[in-house]
Design a protein around this motif. Structure first.
Motif, PDB file in Angstrom:
ATOM      1  N   PRO A  27      19.820  31.867  62.027  1.00 20.29           N
ATOM      2  CA  PRO A  27      18.670  31.107  62.531  1.00 20.29           C
ATOM      3  C   PRO A  27      18.481  31.356  64.029  1.00 20.29           C
ATOM      4  O   PRO A  27      19.341  31.006  64.839  1.00 20.29           O
ATOM      5  N   ASN A  30      12.977  30.273  64.584  1.00 20.50           N
ATOM      6  CA  ASN A  30      13.410  29.513  63.415  1.00 20.50           C
ATOM      7  C   ASN A  30      13.442  28.026  63.716  1.00 20.50           C
ATOM      8  O   ASN A  30      13.691  27.604  64.855  1.00 20.50           O
ATOM      9  N   ILE A  36      11.141  32.351  54.650  1.00 22.76           N
ATOM     10  CA  ILE A  36      12.186  31.769  55.484  1.00 22.76           C
ATOM     11  C   ILE A  36      12.980  32.958  56.010  1.00 22.76           C
ATOM     12  O   ILE A  36      13.811  33.526  55.312  1.00 22.76           O
ATOM     13  N   ARG A  86       7.600  29.455  68.149  1.00 21.00           N
ATOM     14  CA  ARG A  86       7.444  30.013  66.803  1.00 21.00           C
ATOM     15  C   ARG A  86       6.042  30.603  66.623  1.00 21.00           C
ATOM     16  O   ARG A  86       5.865  31.637  65.977  1.00 21.00           O
ATOM     17  N   ASP A 141      13.408  25.259  58.501  1.00 18.13           N
ATOM     18  CA  ASP A 141      13.828  26.514  57.873  1.00 18.13           C
ATOM     19  C   ASP A 141      15.250  26.389  57.338  1.00 18.13           C
ATOM     20  O   ASP A 141      15.552  26.804  56.214  1.00 18.13           O
TER      21      ASP A 141
END
Length: 426
Positions: A403, A408, A38, A23, A412
């Motif tokens: 996602p 993600n 998000i 991430r 989230d």
């Protein structure tokens, strides 16, 4: 897997996730108050790998310092630059390196493939697509039919779900092939259906069609970088894909193309030709006799845009660092399984998931229909956007949530469902 509804469960899943560190390799958009969005829209545009800026700047610096010499004696020379992408591209789609090439855009590549693989005769001339195909694919197919003097009303066959159903059934696809196989020249289907998120059975469709002499191609825009693929093993004739969704290479980035080896080595196949598809050993003799390379590269037209390829190379490097599709798919199944669990636990009275439940029949994306009486799906989507959710709305009534395992988190997903629940209850 046994899921739980509390935030602590999501946070623990993130702590135990071996891919969580990736991430940090992506730029996450921020809301007006400075907090991270998000972002659940990787099925439309993937986030920017931080390596992309570094790799593109390297090529800009090379251009500034070397000029035309950047094509040759330097690190990652431009002349063969597309070749540096072949190994990872092949791994992502389950192919040999001589079966893939990065070139053009998705729809351009579909047209180039249909030049070679849609060869209608008086009796075999129909093209099968799905009724709810992505509009660009529908336009491309209709224009190919008209180009050959065929009325789409006669030559275009649309696969439709059964009445009051959202998804295509494998038995209906195979029944159509059996009933009309002698008149069908080409079947062109998505790997992942953009609206419902349904994954089709590549191998079964290809086998049934080819047994009747039908060529088979796939649009993999929503499949590459999302689900494991085995195009060579499945014996698919051709496939095309974009790279800006799950492959995170930037808006409008250069697309990819697969041509099965048995076709790629057949240099007698009709095609639209350009000099970058010509035998590289004799290309600069500047002779006017086209000699196609016996690989997927033989369908190239022009030298590709290096800055876009640099962004793709950055994305591919991240995929390699993550270990390829196997670990990503493992996390993806957990993420979407967790998302479905929370939706059923928290908002089932308002939200209906139309994506198949079987993990083999979907990728990252879950397609949500709003069944609330007090608000429309479009109104609900607006509430989500106002709350810092980036998702994707598709007419007539679907909110697409994807996602993505590279960037993600389970948190989230948890936070999204809490915001969705609040939006539904307003």
């Amino acid at each position: 897997m046994h899921y739980q509804t509390g935030l602590e469960f999501a946070q623990q899943m993130d702590c135990d996730d071996p891919l969580a560190r990736f991430r940090e390799q992506f730029s996450i958009p921020r809301t007006s108050d400075g907090s991270e969005e998000i972002y659940l829209c990787g099925n439309s545009l993937g986030l920017q790998p931080k390596l992309a800026r570094e790799y593109v700047v390297q090529e800009l610096d090379k251009w500034a310092s070397l000029g035309v010499k950047g094509h040759f004696d330097c690190e990652y020379p431009w002349m063969p630059y597309h070749e540096f992408l072949a190994e990872t591209a092949a791994d992502l789609v389950g192919a040999h390196t001589d079966e893939v090439v990065m070139m053009n855009s998705l729809t351009v590549n579909l047209h180039l493939m249909m030049v070679s693989f849609y060869r209608p005769s008086e009796t075999r001339y129909k093209i099968v697509i799905e009724d709810h195909a992505f509009p660009s694919d529908h336009y491309a197919v209709e224009s190919q039919l008209r180009h050959h003097g065929i009325d789409p009303a006669d030559g275009l066959v649309l696969l439709k779900p059964r009445e009051n159903e959202e998804l295509l059934r494998q038995e209906d696809i195979e029944a159509l092939i059996e009933e009309q196989g002698d008149s069908i020249a080409l079947i062109l289907l998505p790997g992942v259906q953009y609206y419902t998120g349904q994954v089709l059975d590549f191998a079964a469709i290809t086998g049934a069609a080819q047994a009747r002499g039908i060529k088979v191609g796939f649009d993999l825009a929503h499949a590459v970088g999302n689900i494991p693929l085995k195009l060579h093993e499945w014996n698919v004739d051709f496939a095309c894909w974009c790279t800006y969704k799950y492959l995170n290479s930037g808006p409008g980035s250069v697309a990819g193309c697969f041509v099965h080896r048995r076709h790629a080595r057949d240099t007698s196949l009709d095609r639209f030709a350009g000099w970058w598809g010509h035998d590289k050993d004799t290309r600069f003799r500047m002779e006017n006799r086209f000699v196609p390379m016996p690989t997927a590269e033989g369908w190239q037209l022009s030298n590709p845009p290096i800055l876009s390829l640099a962004a793709i190379r950055a994305s591919y490097d991240v995929f390699r660092q993550a270990g390829g599709m196997q670990p990503l798919r493992k996390k993806s199944e957990k993420l979407t399984g967790y998302l479905r669990y929370l939706l059923e636990a928290e908002v089932s009275e308002f939200i209906r998931v139309i994506t198949p439940e079987n993990a083999d029949e979907h990728g990252c994306q879950l397609s949500l229909c709003c069944d609330a009486r007090h608000l429309t799906g479009r109104e609900l989507f607006g509430r989500l956007e106002a709350a810092g959710i980036t998702a994707d709305w598709r007419e007539p009534n679907v909110i697409r949530i994807a996602p993505v395992p590279l960037y993600n988190s389970f948190t989230d997903v948890y936070n999204f469902v809490q915001i969705l629940k609040s939006a539904c209850n307003e």
